[in-house]
Design a protein around this motif. Structure first.
Motif, short mmCIF file in Angstrom:
data_model
loop_
_atom_site.label_atom_id
_atom_site.label_comp_id
_atom_site.label_asym_id
_atom_site.label_seq_id
_atom_site.Cartn_x
_atom_site.Cartn_y
_atom_site.Cartn_z
N ASN A 70 -8.86 17.33 19.11
CA ASN A 70 -9.48 16.39 18.18
C ASN A 70 -9.50 15.03 18.87
N VAL A 71 -10.68 14.53 19.19
CA VAL A 71 -10.83 13.28 19.95
C VAL A 71 -11.42 12.22 19.04
N LYS A 72 -10.79 11.03 19.04
CA LYS A 72 -11.25 9.92 18.22
C LYS A 72 -11.47 8.69 19.10
N VAL A 73 -12.50 7.96 18.81
CA VAL A 73 -12.80 6.69 19.48
C VAL A 73 -12.93 5.63 18.40
N GLY A 74 -12.27 4.48 18.62
CA GLY A 74 -12.36 3.42 17.63
C GLY A 74 -12.37 2.04 18.27
N VAL A 95 -9.03 5.12 22.47
CA VAL A 95 -9.46 6.52 22.55
C VAL A 95 -8.21 7.38 22.44
N SER A 96 -8.25 8.38 21.53
CA SER A 96 -7.08 9.23 21.35
C SER A 96 -7.52 10.68 21.22
N ALA A 97 -6.63 11.56 21.65
CA ALA A 97 -6.88 12.99 21.55
C ALA A 97 -5.61 13.68 21.09
N SER A 98 -5.76 14.69 20.24
CA SER A 98 -4.60 15.43 19.75
C SER A 98 -4.88 16.93 19.83
N SER A 278 -0.34 14.50 21.53
CA SER A 278 -1.36 13.46 21.37
C SER A 278 -1.35 12.55 22.59
N SER A 280 -3.33 8.88 24.05
CA SER A 280 -4.19 7.78 23.63
C SER A 280 -4.21 6.69 24.69
#
Length: 436
Positions: A70-74, A95-98, A278, A280
């Motif tokens: 699950n990759v998030k960019v903010g 940028v984070s990934a879990s 996780s 990041s």
């Protein structure tokens, strides 16, 4: 050549279905097989069931995604003022990934559960094809039976009309009493009432068939097939055995037992720890990172609920009850299938045995009516003989018609009870009536 309506359709490659176009108002001539195929293509209930396969595929995609990265960019921008020293602009990007590493294999079982769900949806669609075929066969033969019975009613009206004419002539000649004229008029009126009801039954049965085909009720429809006796050679025990192995809804029940077993294991996984990974990275002040203003971090988290006030235990108990319910449902449905096969099989054989007896009864009733009619005209018979003979003839004809179509309907019911495969065929729908 028979007039046919052309069906405007778009082939859905994944499922082999066609979607009908607007009606043209021409008369449709349909064989029984063409009617079945038209319903498999156009009937809304069939297509709604088919959409369940798409929904199940979507749930499978969700389950597989839940077990992956699950990759998030903010990013956010800020502007602040402190102690009248001016405005300070801020920006933070991350940028984070879990990735779930271990949760008692809940995600793995969710994927397996969703895969079973896809199989269930496909089986439910196939079973809907089978039940729709049965519905169409019954409706098709109901129309044919109602049409023939209407002809019998019309024949009764014609016979009573002819008899009334004879009675009136004999009354005018002084050889019959007025009461015979009145009784003949009453019987003719009753026969007309039966004819009106028969005509209404025919229109209603035709409307039911059109509804199954999802065609405009205003469309004229011609049925080109009629009853043809086709022997059924299998014995009842063979039919039951085949049904218990091949009925799609029983297979669905077995799959649902498997799903409940997976749900119970997932509930028990609540006693186990969870492990997540996780990673990041983030930076401040600017959109792109530089060596001196960004950070990278990685975390492995382990969580273990050691006390939840009985919540997990409650989930396990509930899942165990649902599993037992699913097993009982499978057993109950197997018993119902066994009973239904035997009932429809026995009814089919009963109708088959009525063929010869009703055919002979029609022949004898025709002879009886002829004798009664001739005796009456010769002055040797009474009105009651004519009425009894006509009623017996009508009853014999109706019984013979019912025996034929009862056999056809119960034979189709046995085939449906057994779970014989049914599939839409694009080769026959080109002559089908158009959908609404």
């Amino acid at each position: 050549m028979k007039k046919r309506l052309l069906i405007g359709a778009v082939l859905l490659a994944a499922s082999g279905f066609l979607v009908g176009a607007p009606s043209t108002g021409e008369c449709a001539a349909l064989s029984l097989e063409e009617a079945i195929q038209t319903a498999l293509v156009n009937n809304p209930d069939v297509n709604i069931t088919r959409l369940g396969v798409d929904a199940a595929q979507a749930k499978l995609s969700q389950a597989r995604g839940s077990n992956s990265f699950n990759v998030k960019v903010g990013t956010n921008f800020s502007k602040s003022e402190q102690n009248d020293l001016g405005w300070d602009n801020g920006n933070k990007t991350s940028v984070s990934a879990s990735l779930p590493i271990y949760n008692g294999n809940i995600n793995g079982r969710n994927i397996e559960n969703a895969e079973i769900g896809v199989d269930i949806a496909k089986l439910q669609t196939q079973r809907k094809w089978e039940t729709t075929r049965l519905d169409v066969i019954k409706a098709y033969y109901n129309v044919l039976q109602a049409r023939k019975q209407t002809l019998v009613y019309q024949e009764s009206v014609d016979r009573y009309q002819q008899h009334l004419t004879i009675v009136e002539q004999l009354y005018s000649a002084g050889s019959k009493a007025k009461i015979d004229v009145l009784r003949s008029q009453v019987e003719l009126a009753d026969a007309r009432q039966s004819l009106i009801k028969g005509q209404n039954a025919y229109e209603n049965s035709l409307g039911t068939l059109k509804n199954l085909l999802f065609m405009d009720q205003r469309e004229p429809l011609e049925l080109t097939d009629d009853f043809v006796y086709e022997p059924f050679s299998e014995d009842v025990n063979s039919c039951v055995s085949y049904a218990l192995e091949n009925r799609k809804d029983l297979i669905v029940d077995a799959y649902q037992v498997k799903q409940k077993e997976l749900a119970l294991k997932n509930a028990k996984a609540g006693y186990m720890p969870t492990v997540d990974l996780s990673v990041s990275t983030g930076w401040n002040k600017q959109v792109l990172p530089e060596r001196d203003n960004h950070s990278v971090s990685g975390t492995i988290g382990v969580n273990w609920t050691i006390w939840d006030s009985g919540v997990t235990k409650g989930k396990v108990n509930a899942a165990a009850v649902e599993l037992e319910t699913a097993k009982l449902t499978l057993s109950k449905d197997q018993s119902a299938v066994d009973m239904n096969v035997r009932n429809d099989y026995n009814s089919m054989r009963e109708a088959e045995r009525r063929f010869e007896t009703t055919r002979e009864a029609v022949r004898e009733a025709e002879e009886d009516y002829f004798i009664a009619n001739e005796k009456y005209k010769a002055g040797e018979g009474i009105m009651l003989d004519i009425i009894d003979a006509q009623n017996a003839l009508s009853t014999a004809r109706h019984n013979h018609i019912s025996a034929q179509y009862d056999y056809a309907r119960h034979k189709a019911a046995v085939e449906s009870d057994m779970g014989l495969d049914v599939h839409p065929s694009a080769s026959t729908v080109s002559n089908a009536p158009l959908a609404k």
